[in-house]
Design an enzyme around this catalytic site. Structure first.
Site, mmCIF file in Angstrom:
data_model
loop_
_atom_site.group_PDB
_atom_site.id
_atom_site.type_symbol
_atom_site.label_atom_id
_atom_site.label_comp_id
_atom_site.label_asym_id
_atom_site.label_seq_id
_atom_site.Cartn_x
_atom_site.Cartn_y
_atom_site.Cartn_z
ATOM 1 N N SER A 6 41.593 37.036 44.479
ATOM 2 C CA SER A 6 41.373 35.772 43.759
ATOM 3 C C SER A 6 41.176 34.568 44.686
ATOM 4 O O SER A 6 41.655 33.474 44.391
ATOM 5 C CB SER A 6 42.506 35.519 42.760
ATOM 6 O OG SER A 6 42.540 36.549 41.793
ATOM 7 N N GLU A 41 45.049 42.957 50.752
ATOM 8 C CA GLU A 41 44.682 42.664 49.371
ATOM 9 C C GLU A 41 45.802 43.109 48.431
ATOM 10 O O GLU A 41 45.826 44.278 47.999
ATOM 11 C CB GLU A 41 43.404 43.414 49.002
ATOM 12 C CG GLU A 41 42.192 43.001 49.786
ATOM 13 C CD GLU A 41 40.942 43.119 48.927
ATOM 14 O OE1 GLU A 41 40.283 42.106 48.717
ATOM 15 O OE2 GLU A 41 40.663 44.227 48.444
ATOM 16 N N GLY A 93 41.218 40.085 41.219
ATOM 17 C CA GLY A 93 40.556 39.865 39.938
ATOM 18 C C GLY A 93 41.462 39.286 38.861
ATOM 19 O O GLY A 93 41.103 39.278 37.686
ATOM 20 N N GLU A 130 40.615 49.593 44.229
ATOM 21 C CA GLU A 130 39.946 50.169 43.053
ATOM 22 C C GLU A 130 39.551 51.615 43.328
ATOM 23 O O GLU A 130 39.549 52.452 42.425
ATOM 24 C CB GLU A 130 38.734 49.305 42.672
ATOM 25 C CG GLU A 130 39.191 47.990 42.046
ATOM 26 C CD GLU A 130 38.233 46.827 42.201
ATOM 27 O OE1 GLU A 130 37.072 47.045 42.579
ATOM 28 O OE2 GLU A 130 38.667 45.681 41.950
ATOM 29 N N HIS A 185 39.414 50.396 49.359
ATOM 30 C CA HIS A 185 39.667 49.324 48.381
ATOM 31 C C HIS A 185 40.612 49.854 47.307
ATOM 32 O O HIS A 185 40.549 51.027 46.930
ATOM 33 C CB HIS A 185 38.335 48.870 47.765
ATOM 34 C CG HIS A 185 38.451 47.603 46.976
ATOM 35 N ND1 HIS A 185 38.996 47.562 45.720
ATOM 36 C CD2 HIS A 185 38.130 46.328 47.297
ATOM 37 C CE1 HIS A 185 38.989 46.314 45.285
ATOM 38 N NE2 HIS A 185 38.474 45.542 46.227
ATOM 39 N N GLY A 228 35.751 38.835 45.926
ATOM 40 C CA GLY A 228 35.093 39.560 44.839
ATOM 41 C C GLY A 228 34.367 38.576 43.931
ATOM 42 O O GLY A 228 33.246 38.134 44.225
ATOM 43 N N GLY A 229 35.026 38.192 42.841
ATOM 44 C CA GLY A 229 34.409 37.343 41.812
ATOM 45 C C GLY A 229 33.672 36.122 42.350
ATOM 46 O O GLY A 229 32.536 35.835 41.944
ATOM 47 N N ASN A 289 32.268 41.038 48.239
ATOM 48 C CA ASN A 289 32.243 42.376 47.643
ATOM 49 C C ASN A 289 31.711 42.242 46.221
ATOM 50 O O ASN A 289 32.419 41.771 45.334
ATOM 51 C CB ASN A 289 33.674 42.946 47.642
ATOM 52 C CG ASN A 289 33.764 44.285 46.927
ATOM 53 O OD1 ASN A 289 32.752 44.928 46.654
ATOM 54 N ND2 ASN A 289 34.984 44.708 46.622
ATOM 55 N N TRP A 290 30.468 42.672 46.041
ATOM 56 C CA TRP A 290 29.825 42.509 44.722
ATOM 57 C C TRP A 290 30.239 43.599 43.734
ATOM 58 O O TRP A 290 29.837 43.564 42.579
ATOM 59 C CB TRP A 290 28.300 42.498 44.881
ATOM 60 C CG TRP A 290 27.756 41.215 45.443
ATOM 61 C CD1 TRP A 290 28.453 40.081 45.745
ATOM 62 C CD2 TRP A 290 26.381 40.933 45.760
ATOM 63 N NE1 TRP A 290 27.592 39.107 46.234
ATOM 64 C CE2 TRP A 290 26.326 39.610 46.258
ATOM 65 C CE3 TRP A 290 25.191 41.677 45.690
ATOM 66 C CZ2 TRP A 290 25.126 39.009 46.659
ATOM 67 C CZ3 TRP A 290 24.005 41.082 46.091
ATOM 68 C CH2 TRP A 290 23.977 39.764 46.571
ATOM 69 N N LYS A 291 30.965 44.587 44.196
ATOM 70 C CA LYS A 291 31.417 45.696 43.337
ATOM 71 C C LYS A 291 30.239 46.284 42.543
ATOM 72 O O LYS A 291 29.119 46.292 43.049
ATOM 73 C CB LYS A 291 32.548 45.229 42.420
ATOM 74 C CG LYS A 291 33.658 44.503 43.175
ATOM 75 C CD LYS A 291 34.908 44.341 42.371
ATOM 76 C CE LYS A 291 35.885 43.479 43.150
ATOM 77 N NZ LYS A 291 37.208 43.471 42.600
HETATM 78 C C1 PEP Z 1 38.041 42.287 45.950
HETATM 79 O O1 PEP Z 1 37.092 42.736 45.352
HETATM 80 O O2 PEP Z 1 38.432 42.857 46.962
HETATM 81 C C2 PEP Z 1 38.668 41.050 45.472
HETATM 82 C C3 PEP Z 1 39.576 40.492 46.216
HETATM 83 O O3 PEP Z 1 38.265 40.560 44.255
HETATM 84 P P1 PEP Z 1 38.595 39.091 43.659
HETATM 85 O O4 PEP Z 1 38.201 38.103 44.724
HETATM 86 O O5 PEP Z 1 37.721 38.982 42.444
HETATM 87 O O6 PEP Z 1 40.042 39.037 43.360
#
Ligand code: PEP
Length: 254
Positions: free
Chosen positions: A216, A170, A176, A100, A98, A237-238, A9-11
């Site tokens: 994470s 999640e 994050g 966010e 999600h 994500g990251g 997930n590049w957000k």
């Molecule tokens: C996400 O974007 O759903 C996520 C889990 O981000 P991260 O891996 O950066 O925690």
């Protein structure tokens, strides 16, 4: 045996050029991964890069997903994008609900249910995100929150559709933050989710469903998470933003 699934997930990151560069790097790097044919890999760029990434991933093992959709087909919904539109752009997956989007854009469980139903009707695989806040966990409300989110999100999803839904657990406190859930914490929620699906759809169906973990995840913690019986992959994500770290994470899947 459920097929592992890794979703990047590049957000709200990357220009078109940056997205193409990352995909090109990824395509080169993933060829070295021994078990690549046994893993599904989905990249979810921002809307603006979907068309370019659709072309960049051609003839590779990478698949395309969007980060959100609106449930209406077309009309006066300024700023929104429909499932037909993302399908047109080559997407076969979409992230729905999600945290966010729940937090910053006030998406409700009922909005999320409509998005799940419309994606299934258009043969787009929804990746349904659910998870508790830190306060929920401290208050020992994790399982209540997960149950409520599942009940609403999966309302009217039929048994012949449910195996097309990916559920991503999640925990909000892990997204994050660098503070990933322990394999034990993740497994107990994944098992709870599978049991919920078993009660609703039966054992054979629940056993086939892919439930992935997000929060994470990186190349160092992925293999311990994947050792758990009910963890079938990751929503990343990251660690999906750089081709090198993402490839290393996929390599470390066991
Ligand atoms: C996400 O974007 O759903 C996520 C889990 O981000 P991260 O891996 O950066 O925690």
């Amino acid at each position: 045996m459920r097929r592992p699934l890794i979703v990047g997930n590049w957000k709200m990151n990357k220009t078109i050029q940056e997205a193409i560069q990352t995909i090109n790097d990824l395509k080169t790097l993933v060829t070295d991964i021994a078990n690549i044919n046994n893993i599904d890999i989905v990249i979810c760029p921002a809307y603006t890069a979907l068309y370019a990434v659709k072309h960049a991933i051609a003839h590779s093992r990478l698949m395309l997903g969007a980060q959100n959709i609106f449930w209406q087909e077309n009309g006066a919904f300024t700023g929104e994008i429909s499932t037909s539109m993302i399908k047109d752009l080559g997407c076969s997956y979409v992230i729905v609900g999600h945290s966010e989007r729940r937090q910053y854009f006030k998406e409700t469980d009922s909005d999320i249910n409509k998005k799940i139903l419309v994606s299934l009707n258009k043969n787009i695989t929804p990746i349904l995100c659910i998870g508790e806040s830190l306060q929920n966990r401290v208050d020992k409300l994790t399982f209540n929150i997960i149950k409520t989110q599942l009940e609403h999100a999966l309302a009217n999803v039929k048994s012949n559709q449910i195996t097309s839904v990916i559920i991503a657990y999640e925990p909000i406190w892990a997204i994050g933050t660098g503070q990933t859930a322990t394999p034990f914490q993740a497994q107990e929620v994944h098992l709870f989710i599978r049991k919920f699906c078993e009660d609703k759809y039966g054992y054979n169906i629940a056993d086939k469903m892919r439930i992935i973990y997000g929060g994470s995840v990186n190349s160092e913690n992925i293999s311990d998470l994947m050792k758990e019986t009910d963890i079938d992959g990751g929503l990343i994500g990251g660690a999906s933003l750089q081709a090198k770290s993402f490839t290393q994470l996929i390599k470390n899947l066991k």
